[in-house]
Design a protein around this motif. Structure first.
Motif, PDB file in Angstrom:
ATOM      1  N   CYS A   1       0.830  -1.211   0.000  1.00 42.24           N
ATOM      2  CA  CYS A   1       0.000   0.000   0.000  1.00 42.24           C
ATOM      3  C   CYS A   1       0.865   1.262   0.000  1.00 42.24           C
ATOM      4  N   LEU A  23     -13.612  -7.113 -11.575  1.00 43.82           N
ATOM      5  CA  LEU A  23     -12.718  -6.910 -10.427  1.00 43.82           C
ATOM      6  C   LEU A  23     -11.405  -6.263 -10.857  1.00 43.82           C
ATOM      7  N   ALA A  24     -10.839  -6.758 -11.967  1.00 43.79           N
ATOM      8  CA  ALA A  24      -9.563  -6.222 -12.453  1.00 43.79           C
ATOM      9  C   ALA A  24      -9.683  -4.752 -12.837  1.00 43.79           C
ATOM     10  N   PHE A  68      -9.960  -2.789  -9.595  1.00 43.01           N
ATOM     11  CA  PHE A  68      -8.670  -2.866  -8.907  1.00 43.01           C
ATOM     12  C   PHE A  68      -7.657  -1.944  -9.562  1.00 43.01           C
ATOM     13  N   HIS A  69      -7.682  -1.921 -10.905  1.00 44.09           N
ATOM     14  CA  HIS A  69      -6.729  -1.093 -11.655  1.00 44.09           C
ATOM     15  C   HIS A  69      -6.972   0.397 -11.407  1.00 44.09           C
ATOM     16  N   MET A 119      -7.828   1.664  -8.582  1.00 46.19           N
ATOM     17  CA  MET A 119      -7.247   1.972  -7.267  1.00 46.19           C
ATOM     18  C   MET A 119      -5.730   1.857  -7.295  1.00 46.19           C
ATOM     19  N   ALA A 157      -0.531  -3.496 -10.400  1.00 46.44           N
ATOM     20  CA  ALA A 157      -1.871  -4.091 -10.398  1.00 46.44           C
ATOM     21  C   ALA A 157      -1.802  -5.587 -10.676  1.00 46.44           C
ATOM     22  N   THR A 201      -0.055  -7.647  -7.732  1.00 47.20           N
ATOM     23  CA  THR A 201      -0.812  -7.710  -6.473  1.00 47.20           C
ATOM     24  C   THR A 201      -2.140  -8.442  -6.646  1.00 47.20           C
ATOM     25  N   LEU A 202      -2.768  -8.270  -7.811  1.00 52.24           N
ATOM     26  CA  LEU A 202      -4.065  -8.919  -8.024  1.00 52.24           C
ATOM     27  C   LEU A 202      -3.911 -10.410  -8.318  1.00 52.24           C
ATOM     28  N   SER A 229      -6.053  -6.269 -16.713  1.00 54.55           N
ATOM     29  CA  SER A 229      -5.287  -5.217 -16.041  1.00 54.55           C
ATOM     30  C   SER A 229      -4.532  -4.329 -17.018  1.00 54.55           C
TER      31      SER A 229
END
Length: 484
Positions: free
Chosen positions: A56, A384-385, A388-389, A391, A398, A401-402, A428
């Motif tokens: 993070c 989700l990807a 997630f991307h 963020m 990305a 971590t994903l 991603s």
């Protein structure tokens, strides 16, 4: 005199503002790190807490960029070592990965190609043929980037090669600031770069990282040809889709739909280059040989990094090459550090137990039921990807971590990890809304000719289009070939 004083004051205010933003960004990143370490539940082990906090921390610094991305990567590496979240051999493993040599080889190949006039010549010839209308101009910009993807394995390099050409086009056609024509041209470069990594495995760092993680942790190998076979329908659909989207989003008045001056300008540029020379021919031959070795990987079994390095050796070897070694080794080591460390992050995320713990929290009944259905799994992972991307802006971060989280989730659901892992990595790649999502967006924005606001609306539509098309291809072509 007064003008000079005012300029100095303006520069001082800008410098102070930049320093304040830099300090605030660092404070936020450190605060988030501390909060995660102290407030994550006890189900996270010490190593998992620290590793989650480090990720993070790094993601925030890469997104806000108060310091260079390479320096952030180095700090993340040091934090993993100093906090002893895994064996040092695991933490350093990203640097020893064949994927890194493929990326380094790809960047060196791009430098070698740029030492010749081959890429410029191809671009000028296409623009001379089709660039005299708005539709043909946009199509040329999109297609040139896709052609480059076969030979230049880096979206950043391909975009960098296209930016001087796009700037020349903007100047030639007189596209005014904030005009639809200028936005269409620049977003064509950005979006063309974003989708150019879809079907060519070596054309995007995200692809290489996806394959490396699948191979390292679930022992699944995907060849250059297999990647193309899985994704070429999506690629072929995305090109005209982005073309139509940008034409609809940026309608042009009748007088801005034809550009007879483009043809003359391109003819002048080609004339200035002169006839194709032996250096360009040697470059083309070596590129074709390199791509041929990538495509025939199932026959000879060579990792894609080896053909890339063979290509570099041939292109720089005295007498038979086409480029200077001194120029070719001047690659961007920020990128090398970024990719090496993010790959190490992916390995350490799994080794520290953080990926497993996070996936346990995600393994609620309804999520597992979705993942266990191949059709619903594709839809779930694609969406989700994309979220997630948004963020985690950087593509490499990305992916690394994903993917470990998705692969752990697949293990909990007792399903084949290939579909969800491959889908997560592919999805991603696409980032259209925020300039920090992909290197093409960032490079186009860095020209100062387009703003973040100009990306928002077309980027939202482009995100929806790529999401829907990926799902459609997943539910049709992937089912037909047995991938789903």
């Amino acid at each position: 005199m007064n003008s000079s004083v005012e300029q100095n004051k303006s520069e001082t205010r800008y410098a102070r503002s930049a320093n304040l933003k830099r300090i605030l960004s660092l404070i936020v990143a450190v605060t988030i790190f501390i909060m995660i370490v102290y407030f994550l539940p006890d189900s996270f082990s010490y190593a998992a807490k620290i590793m989650t906090a480090i990720i993070c921390f790094g993601v925030l610094l890469w997104a806000l960029e108060p310091i260079p991305i390479g320096l952030t990567a180095l700090i993340v590496l040091l934090l993993m070592l100093l906090f002893d979240v895994a064996e040092s051999s695991v933490i350093f493993s990203g640097f020893a990965s064949p994927a890194i040599y493929l990326i380094v080889g790809g960047m060196m190949l791009a430098k070698a190609v740029n030492d010749t006039s081959l890429a410029k010549r191809v671009s000028y010839m296409m623009l001379r043929k089709w660039g005299h209308t708005s539709k043909g101009l946009l199509a040329s910009i999109l297609v040139i980037t896709q052609i480059q993807a076969f030979f230049i394995p880096a979206t950043a390099v391909r975009t960098t090669l296209m930016l001087p050409i796009s700037s020349m086009i903007i100047e030639t056609v007189g596209a005014k600031p904030q005009s639809n024509l200028r936005k269409m041209i620049l977003l064509g470069v950005a979006y063309g770069g974003n989708i150019s990594g879809t079907a060519i495995m070596t054309a995007a760092i995200g692809n290489i990282l996806t394959i490396e993680l699948l191979n390292s942790y679930v022992n699944i190998s995907i060849t250059y040809f297999q990647w193309f076979f899985y994704t070429f329908p999506l690629w072929f659909i995305l090109i005209p889709s982005m073309w139509l989207l940008l034409l609809k989003m940026f309608p042009l008045p009748k007088e801005q739909r034809t550009f007879p001056m483009i043809k003359q300008e391109m003819e002048d540029k080609i004339h200035d280059l002169g006839p194709i020379n032996y250096r360009e021919l040697r470059c083309l031959f070596i590129l074709v040989l390199t791509v041929g070795l990538w495509v025939t990987e199932p026959l000879h079994g060579l990792h894609p990094s080896i053909p890339a390095l063979i290509g570099v050796a041939l292109m720089t070897f005295p007498g038979i090459g086409c480029a200077s070694w001194d120029n070719v080794v001047k690659i961007n080591y920020n990128t090398v550090l970024l990719v090496s460390v993010t790959l190490s992050m992916g390995y350490t995320l799994i080794d520290s137990g953080a990926a497993s713990t996070i996936s346990e929290y995600l393994s609620v009944d309804w999520v597992l039921k979705i993942i266990q259905n191949p059709v619903l799994a594709v839809i779930f992972v694609v969406v989700l990807a994309q979220l997630f991307h948004k963020m985690i802006s950087n593509v490499s971060t990305a992916v690394v971590t994903l993917l470990p989280i998705v692969l752990s989730l697949a293990s909990n659901a007792n399903i084949d990890p290939l579909v969800v892992g491959f889908t997560a990595g592919l999805s991603s790649l696409y980032g259209f809304v925020l300039i920090v999502e992909t290197m093409p967006n960032l490079l186009v924005h860095s020209t100062g000719m387009i703003t973040q606001k100009d990306f928002l609306k077309p980027g939202l539509y482009a995100t929806i289009i790529t999401t829907i098309l990926t799902i459609i291809v997943g539910l049709t072509w992937w089912r037909f070939i047995g991938l789903v």
